[in-house]
Design a protein around this motif. Structure first.
Motif, PDB file in Angstrom:
ATOM      1  N   GLY A 125      11.130  29.873  58.553  1.00 20.81           N
ATOM      2  CA  GLY A 125      11.926  29.340  59.106  1.00 20.81           C
ATOM      3  C   GLY A 125      13.196  30.280  59.426  1.00 20.81           C
ATOM      4  O   GLY A 125      13.148  31.361  58.779  1.00 20.81           O
ATOM      5  N   PRO A 126      14.103  29.997  59.956  1.00 23.48           N
ATOM      6  CA  PRO A 126      15.373  30.944  60.263  1.00 23.48           C
ATOM      7  C   PRO A 126      16.031  31.490  59.195  1.00 23.48           C
ATOM      8  O   PRO A 126      16.259  32.558  58.999  1.00 23.48           O
ATOM      9  CB  PRO A 126      16.476  30.125  61.202  1.00 23.48           C
ATOM     10  CG  PRO A 126      15.355  29.142  61.987  1.00 23.48           C
ATOM     11  CD  PRO A 126      14.568  28.726  60.910  1.00 23.48           C
ATOM     12  N   TRP A 127      16.094  30.651  58.042  1.00 25.80           N
ATOM     13  CA  TRP A 127      16.707  30.847  56.744  1.00 25.80           C
ATOM     14  C   TRP A 127      16.008  31.787  55.828  1.00 25.80           C
ATOM     15  O   TRP A 127      16.531  32.522  55.001  1.00 25.80           O
ATOM     16  CB  TRP A 127      16.953  29.804  55.952  1.00 25.80           C
ATOM     17  CG  TRP A 127      15.652  28.964  55.509  1.00 25.80           C
ATOM     18  CD1 TRP A 127      15.040  29.239  54.364  1.00 25.80           C
ATOM     19  CD2 TRP A 127      14.842  28.129  56.132  1.00 25.80           C
ATOM     20  NE1 TRP A 127      13.827  28.573  54.205  1.00 25.80           N
ATOM     21  CE2 TRP A 127      13.671  27.792  55.358  1.00 25.80           C
ATOM     22  CE3 TRP A 127      14.874  27.540  57.455  1.00 25.80           C
ATOM     23  CZ2 TRP A 127      12.807  26.878  55.666  1.00 25.80           C
ATOM     24  CZ3 TRP A 127      13.908  26.447  57.984  1.00 25.80           C
ATOM     25  CH2 TRP A 127      12.917  26.277  56.916  1.00 25.80           C
ATOM     26  N   ASN A 128      14.752  31.872  56.150  1.00 31.60           N
ATOM     27  CA  ASN A 128      13.892  33.073  55.567  1.00 31.60           C
ATOM     28  C   ASN A 128      13.686  34.358  56.438  1.00 31.60           C
ATOM     29  O   ASN A 128      12.995  35.061  56.122  1.00 31.60           O
ATOM     30  CB  ASN A 128      12.395  32.363  55.172  1.00 31.60           C
ATOM     31  CG  ASN A 128      12.347  31.773  53.718  1.00 31.60           C
ATOM     32  OD1 ASN A 128      13.443  31.825  53.118  1.00 31.60           O
ATOM     33  ND2 ASN A 128      11.400  30.774  53.880  1.00 31.60           N
ATOM     34  N   MET A 129      14.566  34.373  57.466  1.00 31.68           N
ATOM     35  CA  MET A 129      14.665  35.542  58.214  1.00 31.68           C
ATOM     36  C   MET A 129      15.811  36.413  57.803  1.00 31.68           C
ATOM     37  O   MET A 129      16.949  35.638  57.845  1.00 31.68           O
ATOM     38  CB  MET A 129      14.416  35.448  59.520  1.00 31.68           C
ATOM     39  CG  MET A 129      13.020  34.896  59.871  1.00 31.68           C
ATOM     40  SD  MET A 129      12.645  34.780  61.575  1.00 31.68           S
ATOM     41  CE  MET A 129      10.822  34.547  61.739  1.00 31.68           C
ATOM     42  N   ALA A 130      15.987  37.666  58.110  1.00 31.32           N
ATOM     43  CA  ALA A 130      17.048  38.444  58.189  1.00 31.32           C
ATOM     44  C   ALA A 130      17.409  38.654  59.634  1.00 31.32           C
ATOM     45  O   ALA A 130      16.651  39.142  60.314  1.00 31.32           O
ATOM     46  CB  ALA A 130      17.026  39.798  57.500  1.00 31.32           C
ATOM     47  N   TRP A 131      18.829  38.509  60.131  1.00 28.11           N
ATOM     48  CA  TRP A 131      19.298  38.672  61.235  1.00 28.11           C
ATOM     49  C   TRP A 131      20.424  39.665  61.420  1.00 28.11           C
ATOM     50  O   TRP A 131      21.286  39.370  60.924  1.00 28.11           O
ATOM     51  CB  TRP A 131      19.760  37.161  61.983  1.00 28.11           C
ATOM     52  CG  TRP A 131      18.647  36.092  61.768  1.00 28.11           C
ATOM     53  CD1 TRP A 131      18.339  35.226  60.897  1.00 28.11           C
ATOM     54  CD2 TRP A 131      17.922  35.909  62.862  1.00 28.11           C
ATOM     55  NE1 TRP A 131      17.256  34.468  61.170  1.00 28.11           N
ATOM     56  CE2 TRP A 131      17.039  34.622  62.317  1.00 28.11           C
ATOM     57  CE3 TRP A 131      17.755  35.960  64.109  1.00 28.11           C
ATOM     58  CZ2 TRP A 131      16.134  33.881  63.224  1.00 28.11           C
ATOM     59  CZ3 TRP A 131      16.831  35.549  65.092  1.00 28.11           C
ATOM     60  CH2 TRP A 131      16.019  34.541  64.457  1.00 28.11           C
ATOM     61  N   VAL A 132      20.208  40.437  62.525  1.00 27.69           N
ATOM     62  CA  VAL A 132      21.182  41.141  63.118  1.00 27.69           C
ATOM     63  C   VAL A 132      21.439  41.046  64.396  1.00 27.69           C
ATOM     64  O   VAL A 132      20.574  40.973  65.353  1.00 27.69           O
ATOM     65  CB  VAL A 132      20.634  42.680  62.916  1.00 27.69           C
ATOM     66  CG1 VAL A 132      22.004  43.626  63.611  1.00 27.69           C
ATOM     67  CG2 VAL A 132      20.547  43.086  61.531  1.00 27.69           C
ATOM     68  N   GLY A 133      22.674  40.253  64.925  1.00 30.39           N
ATOM     69  CA  GLY A 133      22.802  39.877  66.049  1.00 30.39           C
ATOM     70  C   GLY A 133      21.800  38.669  66.369  1.00 30.39           C
ATOM     71  O   GLY A 133      21.537  37.823  65.616  1.00 30.39           O
ATOM     72  N   ASP A 134      20.964  38.690  67.630  1.00 29.55           N
ATOM     73  CA  ASP A 134      20.085  37.716  67.935  1.00 29.55           C
ATOM     74  C   ASP A 134      18.797  38.268  67.794  1.00 29.55           C
ATOM     75  O   ASP A 134      17.885  37.811  68.223  1.00 29.55           O
ATOM     76  CB  ASP A 134      20.348  37.377  69.506  1.00 29.55           C
ATOM     77  CG  ASP A 134      21.381  36.386  69.538  1.00 29.55           C
ATOM     78  OD1 ASP A 134      22.053  36.123  68.469  1.00 29.55           O
ATOM     79  OD2 ASP A 134      21.836  36.226  70.887  1.00 29.55           O
ATOM     80  N   GLU A 135      18.611  38.984  66.738  1.00 29.69           N
ATOM     81  CA  GLU A 135      17.412  39.815  66.686  1.00 29.69           C
ATOM     82  C   GLU A 135      16.836  39.565  65.105  1.00 29.69           C
ATOM     83  O   GLU A 135      17.579  39.839  64.258  1.00 29.69           O
ATOM     84  CB  GLU A 135      17.610  41.280  66.657  1.00 29.69           C
ATOM     85  CG  GLU A 135      16.042  42.020  66.404  1.00 29.69           C
ATOM     86  CD  GLU A 135      15.085  41.869  67.772  1.00 29.69           C
ATOM     87  OE1 GLU A 135      14.008  42.079  67.558  1.00 29.69           O
ATOM     88  OE2 GLU A 135      15.820  41.453  68.563  1.00 29.69           O
ATOM     89  N   ALA A 136      15.583  38.925  65.054  1.00 33.45           N
ATOM     90  CA  ALA A 136      15.160  38.621  63.420  1.00 33.45           C
ATOM     91  C   ALA A 136      14.377  39.795  63.000  1.00 33.45           C
ATOM     92  O   ALA A 136      13.496  40.633  63.767  1.00 33.45           O
ATOM     93  CB  ALA A 136      14.078  37.701  63.642  1.00 33.45           C
ATOM     94  N   VAL A 137      15.048  40.601  62.176  1.00 35.71           N
ATOM     95  CA  VAL A 137      14.531  41.923  61.607  1.00 35.71           C
ATOM     96  C   VAL A 137      13.757  42.012  60.313  1.00 35.71           C
ATOM     97  O   VAL A 137      13.432  42.894  59.954  1.00 35.71           O
ATOM     98  CB  VAL A 137      15.646  42.922  61.528  1.00 35.71           C
ATOM     99  CG1 VAL A 137      16.487  42.879  62.615  1.00 35.71           C
ATOM    100  CG2 VAL A 137      16.844  42.322  60.279  1.00 35.71           C
ATOM    101  N   GLY A 138      13.796  40.672  59.615  1.00 36.73           N
ATOM    102  CA  GLY A 138      13.099  40.607  58.638  1.00 36.73           C
ATOM    103  C   GLY A 138      12.404  39.288  58.172  1.00 36.73           C
ATOM    104  O   GLY A 138      13.034  38.287  58.755  1.00 36.73           O
TER     105      GLY A 138
END
Length: 255
Positions: A125-138
């Protein structure tokens, strides 16, 4: 897990200091660390690097970026949805060759399928991803690591990225400024993820939600927190209502 709203509250049990994440460890944590080390050897920087398990605590290198309650706006755009699909594909492709050691312990059971099997995250889910701007990076929090078909993780992710939820949830909880084009977002995620066997999106999401509920209930019955509290507070009833919404509104999710 199913009660993502409550899952985000669980982040309060996690501390991040000087680039190190400290969080509660479980019986399956050493297995997860072994998997993460394998992924690191494949050159992936988008999963946490494990440091150690010390008693009931695990430590990992933090992935920089927004997460948890700060994540939702980053994936409102089509670019955000597509980046999540690309990230999940990269993770799945890298996972294929891992073989768990003898005696490995998993929280979630293997999902039997005739399709190609990968190692699934189980809580995409989005909450378990790291985000930089509109890019999921982790992609972090791998407690529900299990072997399964790619669609197992993809369907789970689509529940949250479409989102496969009511207009009220989309506006009030996911913070969309207007009701999103769910079918368009499903299409964007799947295009970015890449080739998959054909599947019924609505039914795949609903079935995956039911599997999540079953796992939640089994953990609750074993006394595991926070699932025990979630079930006591009515999460299974709420989950069943959300499953019905998906099946009754499947046309909104069909790309």
């Amino acid at each position: 897990m199913a009660a993502a709203e409550d899952g985000i509250d669980a982040l309060r049990r996690i501390s991040i200091e000087r680039g190190v994440v400290t969080r509660p460890a479980s019986a399956w944590t050493p297995t997860v660390h072994g998997f993460l080390r394998y992924m690191g050897r494949q050159g992936l920087k988008c999963v946490p690097e494990p440091i150690a398990v010390d008693g009931n605590v695990e430590r990992l290198v933090a992935i920089e970026g927004d997460a948890g309650r700060d994540c939702w706006g980053h994936q409102h755009s089509e670019a955000g949805v597509r980046s999540a699909g690309r990230l999940l594909r990269r993770v799945h492709d890298a996972s294929v060759g891992w073989e768990p050691p003898q005696g490995a312990v998993f929280c979630a059971p293997e999902v039997v399928s005739g399709a190609e099997m990968v190692w699934c995250h189980g809580d995409v889910g989005p909450w378990n991803m790291a985000w930089v701007g509109d890019e999921a990076v982790g992609l972090f929090d791998w407690d529900f690591l299990h072997r399964g078909p790619r669609v197992d993780d993809v369907a789970y992710a689509l529940q949250w990225f479409a989102p496969a939820r009511s207009d009220e949830h989309a506006l009030k909880w996911h913070h969309f400024p207007a009701v999103p084009d769910r079918a368009g977002r499903v299409r964007a995620f799947l295009e970015a993820y890449g080739e998959l066997p054909a599947f019924d999106v609505g039914e795949a999401i609903a079935s995956r939600m039911e599997m999540t509920m079953a796992l939640e209930l089994s953990l609750a019955e074993a006394g595991v927190e926070p699932q025990r509290s979630w079930v006591a507070e009515g999460s299974q009833v709420r989950g069943a209502a959300e499953v019905r919404w998906v099946r009754e509104n499947a046309e909104l999710l069909t790309p």
